[in-house]
Design an enzyme around this catalytic site. Sequence first.
Site, PDB file in Angstrom:
ATOM      1  N   TYR A   1     -39.566  28.779 -28.135  1.00  0.00           N
ATOM      2  CA  TYR A   1     -38.684  28.952 -26.967  1.00  0.00           C
ATOM      3  C   TYR A   1     -39.257  28.200 -25.765  1.00  0.00           C
ATOM      4  O   TYR A   1     -38.532  27.564 -25.008  1.00  0.00           O
ATOM      5  CB  TYR A   1     -38.534  30.444 -26.630  1.00  0.00           C
ATOM      6  CG  TYR A   1     -37.516  30.685 -25.548  1.00  0.00           C
ATOM      7  CD1 TYR A   1     -36.172  30.890 -25.870  1.00  0.00           C
ATOM      8  CD2 TYR A   1     -37.884  30.684 -24.203  1.00  0.00           C
ATOM      9  CE1 TYR A   1     -35.225  31.083 -24.868  1.00  0.00           C
ATOM     10  CE2 TYR A   1     -36.947  30.873 -23.207  1.00  0.00           C
ATOM     11  CZ  TYR A   1     -35.613  31.075 -23.544  1.00  0.00           C
ATOM     12  OH  TYR A   1     -34.684  31.255 -22.564  1.00  0.00           O
TER      13      TYR A   1
ATOM     14  N   PHE B   1     -15.848   8.231 -14.167  1.00  0.00           N
ATOM     15  CA  PHE B   1     -15.801   8.766 -15.516  1.00  0.00           C
ATOM     16  C   PHE B   1     -15.303  10.204 -15.392  1.00  0.00           C
ATOM     17  O   PHE B   1     -15.642  10.917 -14.452  1.00  0.00           O
ATOM     18  CB  PHE B   1     -17.118   8.686 -16.281  1.00  0.00           C
ATOM     19  CG  PHE B   1     -16.882   9.151 -17.691  1.00  0.00           C
ATOM     20  CD1 PHE B   1     -16.135   8.366 -18.549  1.00  0.00           C
ATOM     21  CD2 PHE B   1     -17.283  10.394 -18.116  1.00  0.00           C
ATOM     22  CE1 PHE B   1     -15.799   8.824 -19.824  1.00  0.00           C
ATOM     23  CE2 PHE B   1     -16.959  10.849 -19.397  1.00  0.00           C
ATOM     24  CZ  PHE B   1     -16.215  10.069 -20.244  1.00  0.00           C
ATOM     25  N   THR B   2     -14.515  10.630 -16.369  1.00  0.00           N
ATOM     26  CA  THR B   2     -13.797  11.911 -16.292  1.00  0.00           C
ATOM     27  C   THR B   2     -14.713  13.086 -15.928  1.00  0.00           C
ATOM     28  O   THR B   2     -14.440  13.826 -14.986  1.00  0.00           O
ATOM     29  CB  THR B   2     -13.110  12.187 -17.644  1.00  0.00           C
ATOM     30  OG1 THR B   2     -14.092  12.080 -18.679  1.00  0.00           O
ATOM     31  CG2 THR B   2     -11.998  11.187 -17.896  1.00  0.00           C
TER      32      THR B   2
ATOM     33  N   ASP C   1     -25.477   6.836 -13.546  1.00  0.00           N
ATOM     34  CA  ASP C   1     -25.067   7.397 -14.833  1.00  0.00           C
ATOM     35  C   ASP C   1     -25.581   6.401 -15.866  1.00  0.00           C
ATOM     36  O   ASP C   1     -25.004   5.317 -16.045  1.00  0.00           O
ATOM     37  CB  ASP C   1     -23.543   7.553 -14.901  1.00  0.00           C
ATOM     38  CG  ASP C   1     -23.091   8.109 -16.251  1.00  0.00           C
ATOM     39  OD1 ASP C   1     -23.893   8.051 -17.216  1.00  0.00           O
ATOM     40  OD2 ASP C   1     -21.951   8.570 -16.356  1.00  0.00           O
TER      41      ASP C   1
ATOM     42  N   LYS D   1     -24.807   8.716 -26.660  1.00  0.00           N
ATOM     43  CA  LYS D   1     -24.356   7.315 -26.770  1.00  0.00           C
ATOM     44  C   LYS D   1     -25.565   6.424 -27.091  1.00  0.00           C
ATOM     45  O   LYS D   1     -26.032   6.422 -28.221  1.00  0.00           O
ATOM     46  CB  LYS D   1     -23.654   6.893 -25.470  1.00  0.00           C
ATOM     47  CG  LYS D   1     -22.254   7.491 -25.305  1.00  0.00           C
ATOM     48  CD  LYS D   1     -22.249   8.875 -24.772  1.00  0.00           C
ATOM     49  CE  LYS D   1     -20.899   9.372 -24.370  1.00  0.00           C
ATOM     50  NZ  LYS D   1     -20.929  10.799 -24.015  1.00  0.00           N
TER      51      LYS D   1
ATOM     52  N   ARG E   1      -6.752   6.150 -22.554  1.00  0.00           N
ATOM     53  CA  ARG E   1      -7.541   6.035 -21.327  1.00  0.00           C
ATOM     54  C   ARG E   1      -6.617   5.441 -20.265  1.00  0.00           C
ATOM     55  O   ARG E   1      -6.711   4.284 -19.891  1.00  0.00           O
ATOM     56  CB  ARG E   1      -8.767   5.140 -21.512  1.00  0.00           C
ATOM     57  CG  ARG E   1      -9.793   5.660 -22.500  1.00  0.00           C
ATOM     58  CD  ARG E   1     -10.835   6.625 -21.951  1.00  0.00           C
ATOM     59  NE  ARG E   1     -10.431   7.990 -21.803  1.00  0.00           N
ATOM     60  CZ  ARG E   1     -11.296   9.019 -21.760  1.00  0.00           C
ATOM     61  NH1 ARG E   1     -12.591   8.815 -21.881  1.00  0.00           N
ATOM     62  NH2 ARG E   1     -10.870  10.250 -21.576  1.00  0.00           N
TER      63      ARG E   1
ATOM     64  N   PHE F   1      -6.646  15.456 -20.752  1.00  0.00           N
ATOM     65  CA  PHE F   1      -6.456  14.584 -21.911  1.00  0.00           C
ATOM     66  C   PHE F   1      -6.966  15.203 -23.199  1.00  0.00           C
ATOM     67  O   PHE F   1      -6.500  14.885 -24.284  1.00  0.00           O
ATOM     68  CB  PHE F   1      -7.141  13.228 -21.683  1.00  0.00           C
ATOM     69  CG  PHE F   1      -8.604  13.341 -21.360  1.00  0.00           C
ATOM     70  CD1 PHE F   1      -9.024  13.566 -20.070  1.00  0.00           C
ATOM     71  CD2 PHE F   1      -9.568  13.251 -22.354  1.00  0.00           C
ATOM     72  CE1 PHE F   1     -10.379  13.697 -19.764  1.00  0.00           C
ATOM     73  CE2 PHE F   1     -10.916  13.372 -22.068  1.00  0.00           C
ATOM     74  CZ  PHE F   1     -11.312  13.611 -20.768  1.00  0.00           C
TER      75      PHE F   1
HETATM   76  O1  PLI Z   1     -20.112  13.931 -23.375  1.00  0.00           O
HETATM   77  P1  PLI Z   1     -21.297  14.261 -22.523  1.00  0.00           P
HETATM   78  O2  PLI Z   1     -21.144  15.530 -21.791  1.00  0.00           O
HETATM   79  O3  PLI Z   1     -22.588  14.173 -23.269  1.00  0.00           O
HETATM   80  O4  PLI Z   1     -21.411  13.069 -21.453  1.00  0.00           O
HETATM   81  C1  PLI Z   1     -20.491  12.883 -20.434  1.00  0.00           C
HETATM   82  C2  PLI Z   1     -20.418  11.428 -20.079  1.00  0.00           C
HETATM   83  C3  PLI Z   1     -21.000  10.991 -18.944  1.00  0.00           C
HETATM   84  N1  PLI Z   1     -20.925   9.683 -18.574  1.00  0.00           N
HETATM   85  C4  PLI Z   1     -20.272   8.764 -19.324  1.00  0.00           C
HETATM   86  C5  PLI Z   1     -20.227   7.363 -18.856  1.00  0.00           C
HETATM   87  C6  PLI Z   1     -19.672   9.158 -20.490  1.00  0.00           C
HETATM   88  O5  PLI Z   1     -19.033   8.239 -21.220  1.00  0.00           O
HETATM   89  C7  PLI Z   1     -19.720  10.533 -20.909  1.00  0.00           C
HETATM   90  C8  PLI Z   1     -19.053  10.984 -22.060  1.00  0.00           C
HETATM   91  N2  PLI Z   1     -18.246  10.196 -22.732  1.00  0.00           N
HETATM   92  C9  PLI Z   1     -17.501  10.482 -23.785  1.00  0.00           C
HETATM   93  C10 PLI Z   1     -17.426  11.814 -24.396  1.00  0.00           C
HETATM   94  C11 PLI Z   1     -16.731   9.380 -24.333  1.00  0.00           C
HETATM   95  O6  PLI Z   1     -16.021   9.571 -25.338  1.00  0.00           O
HETATM   96  O7  PLI Z   1     -16.822   8.279 -23.761  1.00  0.00           O
END
Ligand code: PLI
Length: 477
Positions: free
Chosen positions: A86, A138-139, A229, A272, A396, A463
């Site tokens: 933990y 970004f969303t 970011d 990513k 998008r 979305f």
């Molecule tokens: O999906 P998260 O919570 O691990 O990350 C959010 C996020 C933050 N910044 C950017 C540039 C993103 O592209 C992003 C998440 N993107 C997704 C889920 C996508 O499909 O692009």
Amino acid sequence: MNEDAKHERFQIITPPYRIKVVELLSRQQMEIADNRERRSQAIKKAGYNTFLLKEDEVYIDFLTDSGTNAMSDNQWAGMMLGDEAYAGSRNFYNLDKAVQDIYGYRYLVPTHQGRAAEHIMSQLLIKPGSFIPNNMYFTTRRVHQELAGATWVDVSIDEAHDPESWHPFKGNVDLKKLESLIGEVGVEKIPYMSIEANVNMAGGQPFSMENLVALREMCNGYGIPVMLDGTRLVENAHFIQRREAGYQSRSVREIVREVCSYTDGVTVSGKKDALVNIGGFLACNDKDLFLEAKAMVVVYEGLHTYGGMSGRDMEAMARGLYEMVQDRHVAARVNQVEYLGHLLLEAGVPVVVPVGGHAVFLDAKRFLPHIPQEQYPSQALSAALYLESGVRGMERGVVSSGRDPVTGEERRPKLELVRLAIPRRGYTHTDMDFVAQAIIKVYETRDRVRGLKMVYETERLRFFQARFRPIGGQLIS
Ligand code: PLI
């Protein structure tokens, strides 16, 4: 600087790995690939929203490059070394060291994914009535800024909104727009400048180092911190290496480090660039911000030595961070995306140019000019592509853009796109050939695609769960 990305010649770059294990598609997925009637039922049941399809209903999944990466043998070996204590897991210290080695920030706060880091950063830095300048949106980042009481302001260059512009750095900040925002609202209302690497919503487009340095200088002059970011920073670094004078002989790893040196902190979705399926973090150089974030992460995520991740997830991410900055890996990854883009451009299909780092974006305004924006052309196109081929992309455009939190009006972005995001190390060039053929087929019969009416939406990030009905009853007449 190479001002014209248009003249870059396309050449295949092979990846630095061999495939040792594969993920078998299910019987249902193979049936979906062969049976249009099944796809028709599935997309109808999903309310014409590709997010609401079950994975068993999808043949090739280009919904997202988020969390869909194939991990390496080295990462899987690391998973076996997960220390699930933990407190004080040894994998946390490996991750801490990897973040310092690669990004160079002093302090790390792990989170379960990127948006949790965005939540913490927004809550700590934003006061109601603030304004946050961003190079596009970004969303999730925008929604957390708005939830914390800020007004999101776009200070990206105009070319970012033009799908046909070949500008090599569409992720650049327009410093004049930033300066006029500062003049208008006052520097005290701007807690930080938010800059995204390889801007997702612009089509996976990079900023240049030159622009970042100029931004840093301007922000220094006003005392405004710069918060990155860094979710797709590696892909941005690759484009700097390829397109910006003076960087050809610098490694991606060095470029990543240099970018970070001009910023004060970062939020990252590890799902990513970092080649894992879950994970994220916030990192910064300011000790006070770190201590506050560390205090907050225990409320929302978990103890500050795991932040919502298991020990094995942290180990996989620590190892992924070293793999992601290998020049050949990034070059081959971006090259695969460009290969798909290249096939579509050759066939005259309208896509965002230059082709981005993580995805090919279809330009729905030019693809389906007969469908007005209020009938959600990108949503219709992503549903039509699925119906015709079993390939899943995502909207998008106006749906993703959501509603203005003050007026409640729909935001009408200039870019109305369908994203085909390519998971890292997961698909072959044969898959790209298949997807290109499927898109070209839809393009040849595009006049038959009909618009949609939205019949359900959520207040935020609509979305993901919105539902639609084809106008006139049939998506493809
Ligand atoms: O999906 P998260 O919570 O691990 O990350 C959010 C996020 C933050 N910044 C950017 C540039 C993103 O592209 C992003 C998440 N993107 C997704 C889920 C996508 O499909 O692009």
